[in-house]
Write an enzyme that holds these catalytic residues in place. Structure first.
Site, PDB file in Angstrom:
ATOM      1  CG  ASP A 115      -1.871   1.095   1.344  1.00 30.49           C
ATOM      2  OD1 ASP A 115      -1.662   2.114   0.656  1.00 30.49           O
ATOM      3  OD2 ASP A 115      -2.844   0.958   2.111  1.00 30.49           O
ATOM      4  CG  HIS A 116       3.267   4.039  -3.127  1.00 25.88           C
ATOM      5  ND1 HIS A 116       4.266   4.303  -2.214  1.00 25.88           N
ATOM      6  CD2 HIS A 116       3.757   4.456  -4.325  1.00 25.88           C
ATOM      7  CE1 HIS A 116       5.297   4.854  -2.829  1.00 25.88           C
ATOM      8  NE2 HIS A 116       5.015   4.962  -4.116  1.00 25.88           N
ATOM      9  NE  ARG A 117      -4.047   3.899   1.300  1.00 24.07           N
ATOM     10  CZ  ARG A 117      -5.191   3.422   1.786  1.00 24.07           C
ATOM     11  NH1 ARG A 117      -6.235   4.208   1.923  1.00 24.07           N
ATOM     12  NH2 ARG A 117      -5.299   2.152   2.135  1.00 24.07           N
TER      13      ARG A 117
END
Ligand code: CAO
Length: 452
Positions: A424-426
């Protein structure tokens, strides 16, 4: 007042058609020519209009039903004045209304026959009294009387709305007398997408129905309940989590030699010492050094929830669909314990015997397709987790190496394991992901590191 049955008109064929919209309910007052329901055959959208002004006293069908020619659809309490005004007798007719038709009182005295009315653009020849209003008639005939429950739109617009999953009652038409146009539907969908984003819960989009039999033979198979649940979750996770996948390759030559040697000693055991066992161990150990990968993200509170326990989910392929049993506290378990648990859980998964608790609480998932094949893939994160490891088939590859006892660099045949880490690149940066896979590869390369 007289009660009048309104039936499905002559559809021109015996095949049932779908009711895609029911525009009225019991108790609704309707205008003459008001759309009561919309049907859809594989070739056309067909409206059933009210033959008279009146009140709906019974509805015999519902949205989604399949209906045939002549089937009773509504019972209408006809407003007398309406009959007087239009001088329409109640029997189906193919002739235009005549001013010399019997007076309503006479009509009342007849035994009322069902009326078949329709507004069909393509196939059905309409009795003149019940035909579609012309644009000029429409001007006067589509009045303020149109309530919110009746969306004023033509068949083509209704079909478009149905294909896109749009409720026409939510729209205000920009055409004459607020007639809803195709442009209004497109604009509505665009606005919804911009303001709400696409999600299973607020979707305004649905795929158009396609009749594949027009190109050849087909077979239909329903999804199992497991497949339906996975489909919903995968769609949600794919749409709402910004995925990036980091690829890497681990040299597992020495580990595989060790595994094979140890596995041979265990052939009498009711479980197998598979490579996945070692992978679970190496991943658990790596997660300790990278707690962000063993976390959940709350986008509402903008916080990361780091878990002090390591529960590894294993994607298991079953005849009923994909399930993910969880190996609890995998970091604390011995290799043999992991092997036994893996065996038990995957058997239970295939026999549909997993308990809810055995599929809950995972903190990181491994999806191993290595036993089947392939060189890489992009797994979808198993929310509420933030990362998932995909494993493909290990292959012997020529590797230029200077390690080991070799006096100098040389080519060597090494067993290389492809890994695909989706995250999850967040909450995880690319650099973190590269560090994670590099460390995991080093741990797989020499599992003794996990003893440290
Ligand atoms: N490279 C090469 N060979 C591998 C391998 C790899 N990465 N992983 C497994 N193998 C070998 C095993 O060693 C075994 O060989 P032997 O029979 O000679 O011992 C063989 O492939 C079969 O292994 P397996 O699949 O039975 O066992 P496993 O422990 O590797 O996997 C399980 C267990 C449950 C993960 C697996 O059966 C499974 O269901 N995999 C599919 C998961 C899946 O569908 N993921 C996709 C999710 S997204 O749709």
């Amino acid at each position: 007042m007289t009660k009048q049955s309104i039936n499905i008109p002559d559809l021109g064929h015996e095949k049932p058609v779908d009711v895609i919209e029911l525009s009225v309910k019991v108790g609704d007052s309707v205008e003459k020519d008001q759309v009561l329901l919309v049907m859809e055959s594989d070739k056309a959208t067909i409206e059933l209009n009210a033959p008279f002004e009146g009140k709906i006293c019974q509805v015999f069908i519902k949205k989604g039903d399949q209906v045939k020619t002549g089937q009773a659809a509504f019972e209408l309490e006809v407003v007398l004045a309406s009959q007087e005004k239009t001088s329409i007798h109640t029997a189906p007719s193919t002739t235009a209304p005549s001013t010399t038709e019997p007076k309503p009182t006479q009509a009342e005295s007849r035994s009322p026959e069902p009326i078949q009315t329709t507004n069909t653009p393509e196939k059905i020849h309409l009795p003149a009294p019940f035909s579609v209003p012309t644009p000029s008639q429409t001007t006067s005939a589509i009045p303020q009387a149109l309530s919110a429950s009746f969306a004023y739109a033509g068949p083509a617009v209704r079909k478009l709305a149905n294909d896109l999953g749009v409720d026409l009652n939510q729209l205000t038409g920009s055409g004459p007398h607020q007639r809803i146009l195709k442009e209004d539907v497109h604009l509505y969908v665009k606005e919804k997408m911009q303001t709400q984003g696409a999600s299973p819960t607020n979707a305004v989009f649905s795929w158009p129905n396609i009749d594949f039999t027009q190109w050849g033979e087909i077979e239909k198979r329903s999804l199992s309940s497991i497949q339906k649940t996975s489909a919903e979750r995968l769609l949600r996770n794919w749409q709402h989590i910004p995925h990036v996948t980091q690829f890497d390759t681990a040299d597992i030559t020495d580990l595989e030699q060790f595994r094979k040697k140890e596995a041979e000693k265990l052939t009498k055991q009711p479980f197998k010492l598979t490579f996945l066992t070692f992978l679970v161990k190496a991943v658990s150990y790596t997660l300790k050094a990278f707690p962000k990968f063993n976390a959940s993200f709350s986008s509402e509170k903008n916080e990361l929830i780091l878990k002090k326990y390591i529960h590894i989910g294993i994607a298991v392929d079953t005849p009923y669909g994909l399930v993910v049993p969880v190996i609890k506290n995998a970091d604390q378990a011995s290799l043999l314990d992991i092997a036994k648990t893996l065996q038990t859980l995957s058997e239970k998964a295939r026999d549909k015997k997993l308990l809810p608790d055995e599929m809950q609480g995972g903190t990181f998932t491994i999806s191993s397709l290595g036993g089947i094949g392939g060189s890489a893939f992009t797994p979808i994160i198993n929310w509420p987790e933030v990362a998932i490891l995909g494993v493909s088939r290990a292959e012997l590859k020529p590797v230029f190496t200077s390690e080991g006892n070799a006096p100098e660099s040389q080519w060597a045949a090494r067993l290389m394991l492809p890994l695909s880490l989706s995250y999850d690149h967040r909450v995880i940066d690319g650099a973190d992901a590269a560090r994670f896979t590099t460390t995991l590869c080093a741990n797989l390369n020499d599992l003794r590191r996990c003893l440290l």
